[in-house]
Design an enzyme around this catalytic site. Sequence first.
Site, PDB file in Angstrom:
ATOM      1  N   ARG A   1       0.866  -1.077   0.080  1.00 29.05           N
ATOM      2  CA  ARG A   1       0.067   0.179   0.168  1.00 29.05           C
ATOM      3  C   ARG A   1       0.929   1.379   0.107  1.00 29.05           C
ATOM      4  NH1 ARG A   1      -2.333   3.085   4.549  1.00 29.05           N
ATOM      5  NH2 ARG A   1      -4.149   4.206   3.875  1.00 29.05           N
TER       6      ARG A   1
ATOM      7  N   HIS B   1      -2.989  11.115   0.324  1.00 27.14           N
ATOM      8  CA  HIS B   1      -2.582  10.509   1.729  1.00 27.14           C
ATOM      9  C   HIS B   1      -1.754  11.983   2.175  1.00 27.14           C
ATOM     10  CE1 HIS B   1      -1.148   7.484   4.773  1.00 27.14           C
ATOM     11  NE2 HIS B   1      -0.868   8.649   5.437  1.00 27.14           N
TER      12      HIS B   1
ATOM     13  N   GLU C   1      -7.766   8.677   5.939  1.00 29.04           N
ATOM     14  CA  GLU C   1      -7.837   9.124   6.972  1.00 29.04           C
ATOM     15  C   GLU C   1      -8.427  10.727   6.824  1.00 29.04           C
ATOM     16  OE1 GLU C   1      -4.592   8.900   9.538  1.00 29.04           O
ATOM     17  OE2 GLU C   1      -4.845   6.528   9.883  1.00 29.04           O
TER      18      GLU C   1
ATOM     19  N   ASN D   1      -7.623   1.887   9.606  1.00 26.67           N
ATOM     20  CA  ASN D   1      -6.328   1.997  10.342  1.00 26.67           C
ATOM     21  C   ASN D   1      -6.715   1.885  11.817  1.00 26.67           C
ATOM     22  OD1 ASN D   1      -5.412   2.417   8.048  1.00 26.67           O
ATOM     23  ND2 ASN D   1      -4.858   4.528   8.093  1.00 26.67           N
TER      24      ASN D   1
ATOM     25  N   TYR E   1      -4.681   1.940  15.670  1.00 27.29           N
ATOM     26  CA  TYR E   1      -3.384   1.897  16.528  1.00 27.29           C
ATOM     27  C   TYR E   1      -3.565   1.781  18.260  1.00 27.29           C
ATOM     28  CZ  TYR E   1      -0.885   3.417  12.329  1.00 27.29           C
ATOM     29  OH  TYR E   1      -0.288   3.466  11.316  1.00 27.29           O
TER      30      TYR E   1
ATOM     31  N   GLU F   1      -3.523  -0.078   8.288  1.00 25.79           N
ATOM     32  CA  GLU F   1      -2.524   0.414   8.889  1.00 25.79           C
ATOM     33  C   GLU F   1      -2.755  -0.291  10.229  1.00 25.79           C
ATOM     34  OE1 GLU F   1      -1.575   4.624   9.200  1.00 25.79           O
ATOM     35  OE2 GLU F   1      -1.783   4.750   6.991  1.00 25.79           O
TER      36      GLU F   1
HETATM   37  C1  PNW Z   1      -1.899   7.577  10.496  1.00 21.56           C
HETATM   38  N1  PNW Z   1      -4.232  10.974  15.474  1.00 21.56           N
HETATM   39  O1  PNW Z   1      -1.950   9.049  10.824  1.00 21.56           O
HETATM   40  C2  PNW Z   1      -1.046   8.009   9.035  1.00 21.56           C
HETATM   41  O2  PNW Z   1      -2.310   7.539   8.193  1.00 21.56           O
HETATM   42  C3  PNW Z   1       0.215   7.591   8.542  1.00 21.56           C
HETATM   43  O3  PNW Z   1       0.411   8.514   7.605  1.00 21.56           O
HETATM   44  C4  PNW Z   1       1.007   7.937   9.974  1.00 21.56           C
HETATM   45  O4  PNW Z   1       2.476   7.648   9.940  1.00 21.56           O
HETATM   46  C5  PNW Z   1       0.574   6.733  11.065  1.00 21.56           C
HETATM   47  O5  PNW Z   1      -1.098   6.789  11.066  1.00 21.56           O
HETATM   48  C6  PNW Z   1       1.162   6.869  12.512  1.00 21.56           C
HETATM   49  O6  PNW Z   1       0.739   8.228  13.054  1.00 21.56           O
HETATM   50  C7  PNW Z   1      -2.350   9.421  12.381  1.00 21.56           C
HETATM   51  O7  PNW Z   1      -3.689  12.009  16.078  1.00 21.56           O
HETATM   52  C8  PNW Z   1      -1.788  10.489  12.785  1.00 21.56           C
HETATM   53  O8  PNW Z   1      -5.206  10.483  16.036  1.00 21.56           O
HETATM   54  C9  PNW Z   1      -2.474  10.974  13.906  1.00 21.56           C
HETATM   55  C10 PNW Z   1      -3.664  10.315  14.473  1.00 21.56           C
HETATM   56  C11 PNW Z   1      -4.175   9.156  13.910  1.00 21.56           C
HETATM   57  C12 PNW Z   1      -3.508   8.798  12.774  1.00 21.56           C
END
Ligand code: PNW
Length: 457
Positions: free
Chosen positions: A74, A116, A161, A284, A286, A361
Amino acid sequence: MSLPDGFLWGAATAAYQIEGAADEDGRAPSIWDTFSRTPGKTLNGDTGDVATDHYHRWREDVAAMADLGISAYRFSISWPRVMPGGTVNRKGVDFYSRLVDALLDNGIAPVATLYHWDLPQELEDAGGWPERSTAFRFAEYAVQMGKALGDRVHTWTTLNEPWCSAFLGYAAGVHAPGRTDPVAALTAAHHLNLAHGLASRALREEAVPSALHSITLNLHHLRGEPEAVRRVGAVSNRVFLDPLTGRGYPADLLDDTAALTDWAFVRDGDEKTAAAPLDVLGVNYYSPTLVRTWDGVSPRANADGHKQGAATPFVGCEGIDFLDQPGPHTAMGWPVDATGLEEMLLGLRRDRPGLPLMITENGAAFADEPGPDGRIRDRDRIAYLRDHLAAMRRAIEAGGVDVRGYFAWSLLDNFEWAYGYDRRFGLIHVDYATGERRWKDSAHFYKDAISRGGDPP
Ligand code: PNW
């Protein structure tokens, strides 16, 4: 039980985070060039001018992907590289065309994201995402890319996002273009939904009927008091998910933001346009986000590191507190909790039945240092990946969730937006002084996991 046939094992990157070559071969500046070159906007003043130099090292990077054994990659296309000034730049397109061919030669399915976060600066100068015409420019760009790369691309993703684009970019101001105007952010969110619908339909009908069509959202997996969950959910998840899946904007979102705007920027037919058929939804994940309603002044920074009182990305959520949770955290300060991934997937199956999903992601930043032998023993990242792969498999095998693929973020250490090069998400370490790549232990772990069909060693 096992994973479905054709399950995609992948890794992800994004153009501005890895390519560098910011002024080469006719590329025009994007909002991230402007933002990162403005003093005080990124940690240590880092920019994507060179990044990992992937623009010149792409052959080596594709070879590493082949060695990892991934079945999909991706990546994103830089809009200002391929359409500077609104006309197609052959040299820019050729870069992606060569990349796609090299992926296919190695049996790796290209999964391309059109946006992106690197809006051409000239479009920001004309108003950016709060300006309606930007959505139409995006659809024109999408069709040009569809014609150039066509069905060599396995899955076309319009936006990555859009929450970050709209709310971190136009409300919190911590991402490009760095504006802090909540109404501009809501307007941007709508025009991103419109842009997706216009582009996705045009791509399918005018250029690539045979490929899969998609969008990627960072859904906030919310926990806590129901009222707080409802309000944050409205302005972070349902503001995109509902119009994209044909439900239009949620009534509670319109109520919660009524003091700011009457939403007159949503014209007749727009919600229908946004609901272009989705072959697959990219998500995505995290961390989970813990919220409560609270009428005090919080001393704590919220889940995304934004201090209370500073401009918030959570428009219309005054009086909501973002809580930390106990347990391990990554170098981003994000809690490590794989149960959130499982719950999020099960929730999507319940709330949007019949919508195939792809985890576009998932990964973690840790401070990775080479040991005396040069090896990078990133045990925290391995544990993170192991737990999240297991959570995904529980959702698929016990929960019956239709997940079509998993993409680790990220293939390489890269430019982590406002955090510059300080935060490392890669499976592969990058020495920014020399450009040298070095596999971390997590890359070996992921290779083993893929070779065992997702059963980690
Ligand atoms: C995503 N938040 O970013 C992006 O898709 C990527 O480019 C990035 O490198 C990755 O996650 C890690 O950060 C985010 O503040 C950045 O909630 C910030 C947030 C969420 C996703």
